[in-house]
Design a protein around this motif. Structure first.
Motif, PDB file in Angstrom:
ATOM      1  N   GLN A  15       0.696  -1.168   0.140  1.00  0.00           N
ATOM      2  CA  GLN A  15       0.047  -0.037  -0.121  1.00  0.00           C
ATOM      3  C   GLN A  15       0.982   1.145   0.010  1.00  0.00           C
ATOM      4  O   GLN A  15       0.727   2.285  -0.977  1.00  0.00           O
ATOM      5  N   LEU A  16       1.948   1.277   0.773  1.00  0.00           N
ATOM      6  CA  LEU A  16       2.807   2.403   0.940  1.00  0.00           C
ATOM      7  C   LEU A  16       3.450   2.428  -0.513  1.00  0.00           C
ATOM      8  O   LEU A  16       3.713   3.747  -1.008  1.00  0.00           O
ATOM      9  N   LEU A  17       4.028   1.487  -1.034  1.00  0.00           N
ATOM     10  CA  LEU A  17       4.554   1.527  -2.344  1.00  0.00           C
ATOM     11  C   LEU A  17       3.710   2.235  -3.580  1.00  0.00           C
ATOM     12  O   LEU A  17       4.312   2.899  -4.326  1.00  0.00           O
ATOM     13  N   LYS A  18       2.516   1.866  -3.424  1.00  0.00           N
ATOM     14  CA  LYS A  18       1.543   2.490  -4.326  1.00  0.00           C
ATOM     15  C   LYS A  18       1.533   3.960  -4.037  1.00  0.00           C
ATOM     16  O   LYS A  18       1.349   4.834  -5.165  1.00  0.00           O
ATOM     17  N   GLU A  19       1.602   4.399  -2.930  1.00  0.00           N
ATOM     18  CA  GLU A  19       1.651   5.974  -2.811  1.00  0.00           C
ATOM     19  C   GLU A  19       2.940   6.642  -3.196  1.00  0.00           C
ATOM     20  O   GLU A  19       2.773   7.640  -3.801  1.00  0.00           O
ATOM     21  N   VAL A  20       4.017   5.836  -3.029  1.00  0.00           N
ATOM     22  CA  VAL A  20       5.383   6.180  -3.436  1.00  0.00           C
ATOM     23  C   VAL A  20       5.349   6.622  -4.869  1.00  0.00           C
ATOM     24  O   VAL A  20       5.843   7.415  -5.465  1.00  0.00           O
ATOM     25  N   ILE A  21       4.840   5.567  -5.621  1.00  0.00           N
ATOM     26  CA  ILE A  21       4.923   5.628  -7.236  1.00  0.00           C
ATOM     27  C   ILE A  21       3.899   6.687  -7.688  1.00  0.00           C
ATOM     28  O   ILE A  21       4.182   7.204  -8.749  1.00  0.00           O
ATOM     29  N   LYS A  22       2.692   6.679  -7.033  1.00  0.00           N
ATOM     30  CA  LYS A  22       1.890   7.787  -7.217  1.00  0.00           C
ATOM     31  C   LYS A  22       2.602   9.278  -7.301  1.00  0.00           C
ATOM     32  O   LYS A  22       2.506  10.242  -8.312  1.00  0.00           O
ATOM     33  N   ALA A  23       3.556   9.481  -6.427  1.00  0.00           N
ATOM     34  CA  ALA A  23       4.010  10.720  -6.164  1.00  0.00           C
ATOM     35  C   ALA A  23       5.231  10.993  -6.972  1.00  0.00           C
ATOM     36  O   ALA A  23       5.436  12.041  -7.638  1.00  0.00           O
ATOM     37  N   LEU A  24       5.768   9.845  -7.324  1.00  0.00           N
ATOM     38  CA  LEU A  24       6.848   9.895  -8.356  1.00  0.00           C
ATOM     39  C   LEU A  24       6.220  10.224  -9.787  1.00  0.00           C
ATOM     40  O   LEU A  24       6.951  10.681 -10.715  1.00  0.00           O
ATOM     41  N   ARG A  25       5.249   9.607 -10.118  1.00  0.00           N
ATOM     42  CA  ARG A  25       4.379   9.819 -11.507  1.00  0.00           C
ATOM     43  C   ARG A  25       3.882  11.160 -11.779  1.00  0.00           C
ATOM     44  O   ARG A  25       3.733  11.743 -12.526  1.00  0.00           O
ATOM     45  N   ASP A  88      13.547   5.053  -0.042  1.00  0.00           N
ATOM     46  CA  ASP A  88      12.822   3.794   0.611  1.00  0.00           C
ATOM     47  C   ASP A  88      11.314   3.678  -0.064  1.00  0.00           C
ATOM     48  O   ASP A  88      10.846   4.719  -0.740  1.00  0.00           O
ATOM     49  N   ASP A  89      10.872   2.759   0.445  1.00  0.00           N
ATOM     50  CA  ASP A  89       9.415   2.591   0.073  1.00  0.00           C
ATOM     51  C   ASP A  89       8.237   3.142   0.955  1.00  0.00           C
ATOM     52  O   ASP A  89       7.062   2.812   0.796  1.00  0.00           O
ATOM     53  N   ASP A  90       8.921   3.933   1.787  1.00  0.00           N
ATOM     54  CA  ASP A  90       7.944   4.890   2.608  1.00  0.00           C
ATOM     55  C   ASP A  90       8.187   6.189   2.470  1.00  0.00           C
ATOM     56  O   ASP A  90       7.702   6.871   3.635  1.00  0.00           O
ATOM     57  N   VAL A  91       8.585   6.790   1.404  1.00  0.00           N
ATOM     58  CA  VAL A  91       8.989   8.081   1.094  1.00  0.00           C
ATOM     59  C   VAL A  91       8.026   8.857   0.081  1.00  0.00           C
ATOM     60  O   VAL A  91       7.987   8.083  -1.141  1.00  0.00           O
ATOM     61  N   ILE A  92       7.211   9.962   0.461  1.00  0.00           N
ATOM     62  CA  ILE A  92       6.366  10.241  -0.347  1.00  0.00           C
ATOM     63  C   ILE A  92       6.881  11.683  -0.700  1.00  0.00           C
ATOM     64  O   ILE A  92       7.149  12.649   0.168  1.00  0.00           O
ATOM     65  N   CYS A  93       7.024  12.138  -1.953  1.00  0.00           N
ATOM     66  CA  CYS A  93       7.784  13.091  -2.503  1.00  0.00           C
ATOM     67  C   CYS A  93       6.793  14.114  -2.998  1.00  0.00           C
ATOM     68  O   CYS A  93       5.988  13.975  -3.634  1.00  0.00           O
ATOM     69  N   ASN A  94       7.263  15.509  -2.454  1.00  0.00           N
ATOM     70  CA  ASN A  94       6.243  16.760  -3.077  1.00  0.00           C
ATOM     71  C   ASN A  94       6.638  16.593  -4.527  1.00  0.00           C
ATOM     72  O   ASN A  94       7.515  16.161  -4.974  1.00  0.00           O
ATOM     73  N   ASN A  95       5.623  17.208  -5.220  1.00  0.00           N
ATOM     74  CA  ASN A  95       5.769  16.950  -7.005  1.00  0.00           C
ATOM     75  C   ASN A  95       6.895  17.658  -7.425  1.00  0.00           C
ATOM     76  O   ASN A  95       7.308  17.629  -8.532  1.00  0.00           O
ATOM     77  N   LYS A 204      14.669  23.180  -0.469  1.00  0.00           N
ATOM     78  CA  LYS A 204      13.599  23.353  -1.197  1.00  0.00           C
ATOM     79  C   LYS A 204      12.925  21.975  -1.639  1.00  0.00           C
ATOM     80  O   LYS A 204      11.786  22.111  -2.183  1.00  0.00           O
ATOM     81  N   SER A 205      13.667  21.031  -1.620  1.00  0.00           N
ATOM     82  CA  SER A 205      13.076  19.540  -2.017  1.00  0.00           C
ATOM     83  C   SER A 205      12.749  18.966  -0.791  1.00  0.00           C
ATOM     84  O   SER A 205      13.599  18.676   0.241  1.00  0.00           O
ATOM     85  N   VAL A 206      11.337  18.570  -0.837  1.00  0.00           N
ATOM     86  CA  VAL A 206      10.684  18.203   0.305  1.00  0.00           C
ATOM     87  C   VAL A 206      10.078  16.922   0.213  1.00  0.00           C
ATOM     88  O   VAL A 206       9.327  16.635  -0.583  1.00  0.00           O
ATOM     89  N   VAL A 207      10.401  15.932   1.236  1.00  0.00           N
ATOM     90  CA  VAL A 207       9.543  14.581   1.079  1.00  0.00           C
ATOM     91  C   VAL A 207       9.173  14.227   2.600  1.00  0.00           C
ATOM     92  O   VAL A 207       9.812  14.748   3.594  1.00  0.00           O
ATOM     93  N   LEU A 208       8.184  13.574   2.513  1.00  0.00           N
ATOM     94  CA  LEU A 208       7.451  12.884   3.720  1.00  0.00           C
ATOM     95  C   LEU A 208       7.673  11.553   3.999  1.00  0.00           C
ATOM     96  O   LEU A 208       7.766  10.797   3.181  1.00  0.00           O
TER      97      LEU A 208
END
Length: 298
Positions: A15-25, A88-95, A204-208
């Motif tokens: 589930q987290l991986l899907k969030e990660v990939i969505k943010a990367l896309r 990692d697979d729990d990192v959600i990146c700002n666009n 200025k590069s921020v990730v959650l």
């Protein structure tokens, strides 16, 4: 800029991986490919990855985060990518996280790596690197110059939460040490780079970071048996780093101090913590992994 290989290492976090990939896309910087190293996940990860047309998947046995990043970085370097962005697979990146990393990387010549500013789910800082206050040729630190000019803080190391670097660095200094398995591989690798080249946090590069535990590691507070076992790698790997960076005398001194600590833990009845620490001490004495390099591209 040449194409960026985005390398995500995953294990059983579907589930987290899907969030990660969505943010990367959704990144504003689009000249990139997504590469997922699947460390033998037993959940739905493998099946989901097989139907993703825009992801290159490398599936291997679970060799820990260290082994995953070793594989991913080696693949990117040997397949002609100029840059790597690892996480990692729990990192959600700002666009705009990648765009800001690229801007920071291009702001200063001969950079080793740039990493993102990391926040936790409560908005507070996480995975904060050690600032690089080492003196320059005139005897003073230049850390504030980069803050003022580029919103960048000079650092000595970083975690593999969000790190950007050139594959030229990989060819020069080698790959992460896969034998670390988990914990310490990022400290060793980024420290290896910053010893040769200036490295920075791009503010200025921020990730959650959606890590399960939203605070620093604490061996004595750890009661989860599975996570407690991982501290074997934490102590063994950090003893190796100490030996490598500070020398044999410092290593022997720390072995003695850790041995005393393990004995105190055992005598007060904390056999589980004592056992993990003692096994790490024994292993560290003969733990001498070698830095490996990617194959040359003809």
């Amino acid at each position: 800029m040449n194409k960026v290989a985005i390398i995500v290492v995953t294990f059983n976090r579907f589930q987290l991986l899907k969030e990660v990939i969505k943010a990367l896309r959704e990144q504003t910087f689009t000249n990139m490919d997504i590469i997922v190293v699947n460390n033998g996940s037993t959940d739905e990860t493998k099946e989901w990855l097989t139907i993703q047309n825009d992801i290159t998947t490398i599936t291997q046995e679970n060799v820990g985060g260290a082994g995953g990043f070793f594989t991913g970085i080696k693949y990117a370097t040997e397949h002609g990518y100029k840059y790597c962005w690892i996480m990692d697979d729990d990192v959600i990146c700002n666009n705009d996280a990648l765009s800001e990393l690229v801007n920071a990387y291009n702001a200063v010549p001969k950079i080793g790596f740039v990493c993102s500013r990391v926040i936790g789910i409560d908005g507070r800082p996480m995975n904060t690197p050690n600032a690089d206050m080492r003196a320059t040729s005139n005897g003073y630190s230049d850390i504030f110059d980069y803050v003022a000019a580029h919103a960048m803080v000079k650092v000595q190391n970083a975690t593999f939460v969000s790190v950007f670097f050139s594959t030229d660095i990989v060819r020069e200094l080698g790959l992460p040490i896969k034998e670390f398995f988990i914990w310490g591989d990022d400290t060793e690798y980024t420290g290896r780079i910053s010893a040769k080249h200036p490295c920075f946090v791009a503010c200025k590069s921020v990730v959650l970071h959606k890590r399960t535990i939203q605070k620093g590691l604490d061996f004595m507070e750890e009661n989860d048996p599975k996570r407690l076992k991982n501290y074997f790698y934490y102590f063994r790997n950090n003893l190796f780093i100490l030996r490598k960076t500070k020398g044999e005398k410092a290593f022997r001194h720390e072995i003695k101090e850790k041995t005393k600590f393990a004995i105190r833990l055992y005598l007060r009845g904390d056999k589980s913590h004592a056992s993990v620490l003692w096994e790490a001490i024994k292993a560290a004495k003969n733990f001498t992994p070698k830095v490996l390099f990617p194959e040359k591209i003809e």
